[in-house]
Design a protein around this motif. Structure first.
Motif, mmCIF file in Angstrom:
data_model
loop_
_atom_site.group_PDB
_atom_site.id
_atom_site.type_symbol
_atom_site.label_atom_id
_atom_site.label_comp_id
_atom_site.label_asym_id
_atom_site.label_seq_id
_atom_site.Cartn_x
_atom_site.Cartn_y
_atom_site.Cartn_z
ATOM 1 N N SER A 1 -2.859 12.990 -1.176
ATOM 2 C CA SER A 1 -4.106 12.454 -0.616
ATOM 3 C C SER A 1 -4.581 11.215 -1.379
ATOM 4 O O SER A 1 -5.712 10.782 -1.202
ATOM 5 C CB SER A 1 -5.191 13.528 -0.649
ATOM 6 O OG SER A 1 -5.431 13.922 -1.984
ATOM 7 N N THR A 2 -3.717 10.657 -2.201
ATOM 8 C CA THR A 2 -4.086 9.493 -2.996
ATOM 9 C C THR A 2 -3.394 8.244 -2.466
ATOM 10 O O THR A 2 -2.214 8.273 -2.151
ATOM 11 C CB THR A 2 -3.681 9.695 -4.473
ATOM 12 O OG1 THR A 2 -4.283 10.897 -4.943
ATOM 13 C CG2 THR A 2 -4.106 8.533 -5.328
ATOM 14 N N SER A 3 -4.129 7.149 -2.374
ATOM 15 C CA SER A 3 -3.569 5.865 -1.979
ATOM 16 C C SER A 3 -3.761 4.868 -3.108
ATOM 17 O O SER A 3 -4.752 4.924 -3.827
ATOM 18 C CB SER A 3 -4.258 5.335 -0.723
ATOM 19 O OG SER A 3 -4.016 6.178 0.360
ATOM 20 N N PHE A 4 -2.805 3.959 -3.251
ATOM 21 C CA PHE A 4 -2.937 2.915 -4.258
ATOM 22 C C PHE A 4 -2.138 1.702 -3.810
ATOM 23 O O PHE A 4 -1.337 1.767 -2.892
ATOM 24 C CB PHE A 4 -2.495 3.404 -5.642
ATOM 25 C CG PHE A 4 -1.087 3.944 -5.685
ATOM 26 C CD1 PHE A 4 -0.039 3.143 -6.079
ATOM 27 C CD2 PHE A 4 -0.833 5.263 -5.346
ATOM 28 C CE1 PHE A 4 1.254 3.640 -6.121
ATOM 29 C CE2 PHE A 4 0.453 5.775 -5.387
ATOM 30 C CZ PHE A 4 1.509 4.955 -5.782
ATOM 31 N N VAL A 5 -2.385 0.579 -4.475
ATOM 32 C CA VAL A 5 -1.710 -0.672 -4.148
ATOM 33 C C VAL A 5 -0.857 -1.067 -5.341
ATOM 34 O O VAL A 5 -1.302 -1.022 -6.481
ATOM 35 C CB VAL A 5 -2.732 -1.788 -3.823
ATOM 36 C CG1 VAL A 5 -2.034 -3.111 -3.594
ATOM 37 C CG2 VAL A 5 -3.574 -1.395 -2.621
ATOM 38 N N ALA A 6 0.385 -1.434 -5.071
ATOM 39 C CA ALA A 6 1.299 -1.853 -6.132
ATOM 40 C C ALA A 6 1.919 -3.190 -5.763
ATOM 41 O O ALA A 6 2.141 -3.473 -4.583
ATOM 42 C CB ALA A 6 2.389 -0.805 -6.319
ATOM 43 N N GLY A 7 2.173 -4.014 -6.758
ATOM 44 C CA GLY A 7 2.850 -5.278 -6.527
ATOM 45 C C GLY A 7 4.304 -5.039 -6.156
ATOM 46 O O GLY A 7 4.927 -4.085 -6.634
ATOM 47 N N SER A 8 4.836 -5.872 -5.297
ATOM 48 C CA SER A 8 6.230 -5.726 -4.900
ATOM 49 C C SER A 8 6.781 -7.080 -4.496
ATOM 50 O O SER A 8 6.034 -8.024 -4.254
ATOM 51 C CB SER A 8 6.369 -4.735 -3.741
ATOM 52 O OG SER A 8 5.750 -5.259 -2.590
ATOM 53 N N GLY A 9 8.071 -7.166 -4.437
ATOM 54 C CA GLY A 9 8.712 -8.396 -4.005
ATOM 55 C C GLY A 9 9.967 -8.084 -3.217
ATOM 56 O O GLY A 9 10.680 -7.118 -3.516
ATOM 57 N N VAL A 10 10.204 -8.880 -2.202
ATOM 58 C CA VAL A 10 11.456 -8.815 -1.455
ATOM 59 C C VAL A 10 12.032 -10.220 -1.482
ATOM 60 O O VAL A 10 11.321 -11.196 -1.223
ATOM 61 C CB VAL A 10 11.236 -8.341 0.005
ATOM 62 C CG1 VAL A 10 12.537 -8.400 0.786
ATOM 63 C CG2 VAL A 10 10.658 -6.940 0.025
ATOM 64 N N ALA B 1 0.852 -1.186 0.000
ATOM 65 C CA ALA B 1 0.000 0.000 0.000
ATOM 66 C C ALA B 1 0.893 1.243 0.000
ATOM 67 O O ALA B 1 1.772 1.394 0.844
ATOM 68 C CB ALA B 1 -0.899 0.001 1.214
ATOM 69 N N LEU B 2 0.673 2.108 -0.974
ATOM 70 C CA LEU B 2 1.454 3.330 -1.113
ATOM 71 C C LEU B 2 0.521 4.528 -1.094
ATOM 72 O O LEU B 2 -0.639 4.427 -1.476
ATOM 73 C CB LEU B 2 2.235 3.307 -2.432
ATOM 74 C CG LEU B 2 3.162 2.117 -2.646
ATOM 75 C CD1 LEU B 2 3.657 2.093 -4.081
ATOM 76 C CD2 LEU B 2 4.325 2.176 -1.683
ATOM 77 N N SER B 3 1.046 5.665 -0.665
ATOM 78 C CA SER B 3 0.246 6.881 -0.709
ATOM 79 C C SER B 3 1.123 8.043 -1.153
ATOM 80 O O SER B 3 2.308 8.093 -0.856
ATOM 81 C CB SER B 3 -0.400 7.164 0.646
ATOM 82 O OG SER B 3 0.585 7.337 1.624
ATOM 83 N N PHE B 4 0.484 8.949 -1.884
ATOM 84 C CA PHE B 4 1.143 10.154 -2.345
ATOM 85 C C PHE B 4 0.131 11.282 -2.221
ATOM 86 O O PHE B 4 -0.942 11.219 -2.804
ATOM 87 C CB PHE B 4 1.617 9.990 -3.795
ATOM 88 C CG PHE B 4 2.273 11.225 -4.332
ATOM 89 C CD1 PHE B 4 3.551 11.566 -3.926
ATOM 90 C CD2 PHE B 4 1.617 12.048 -5.223
ATOM 91 C CE1 PHE B 4 4.165 12.697 -4.414
ATOM 92 C CE2 PHE B 4 2.216 13.188 -5.720
ATOM 93 C CZ PHE B 4 3.502 13.509 -5.311
#
Length: 104
Positions: A48-57, A43-46
């Motif tokens: 006042s906008t929030s969005f979900v992005a795929g990620s991997g560790v 979950a990321l926010s910039f």
């Protein structure tokens, strides 16, 4: 480095937590490795906008990949390809890298 600790840490990468992968540096030949993946949504926010992005560790053994770099690619069969982003961080005992990557 305590050789017993190093042996146990290496055994983790041969166990059920790890998966086979291919590591492709930005320049050079691909090589087969084993990684411990953590792949999910972030979950990321910039402003006042929030969005979900795929990620991997991924945890990657230093012995397998001595110098991972931004732009390299980790591929896992039936899962996908991930481009290394940012600067990989080495574990305090220098046995594995913590590599952040984004799906391609």
């Amino acid at each position: 480095m305590n050789p017993i600790f190093a042996a146990h840490a290496a055994a983790i990468f041969d166990g059920p937590l790890s998966v086979a992968a291919t590591y492709t540096p930005a320049t050079g030949a691909s090589l087969p490795i084993r990684v411990i993946p953590s792949i999910g949504d972030q979950a990321l926010s910039f402003a006042s906008t929030s969005f979900v992005a795929g990620s991997g560790v991924f945890l990657v053994q230093v012995a397998s990949v001595p110098a991972p770099a931004e732009g390299d690619v980790i591929a896992i069969a039936d899962v996908g390809q991930f481009r290394v982003q940012g600067r990989p961080e080495r574990h305090e005992r220098r046995l594995w890298w913590r590599v952040e990557a984004k799906p391609l």
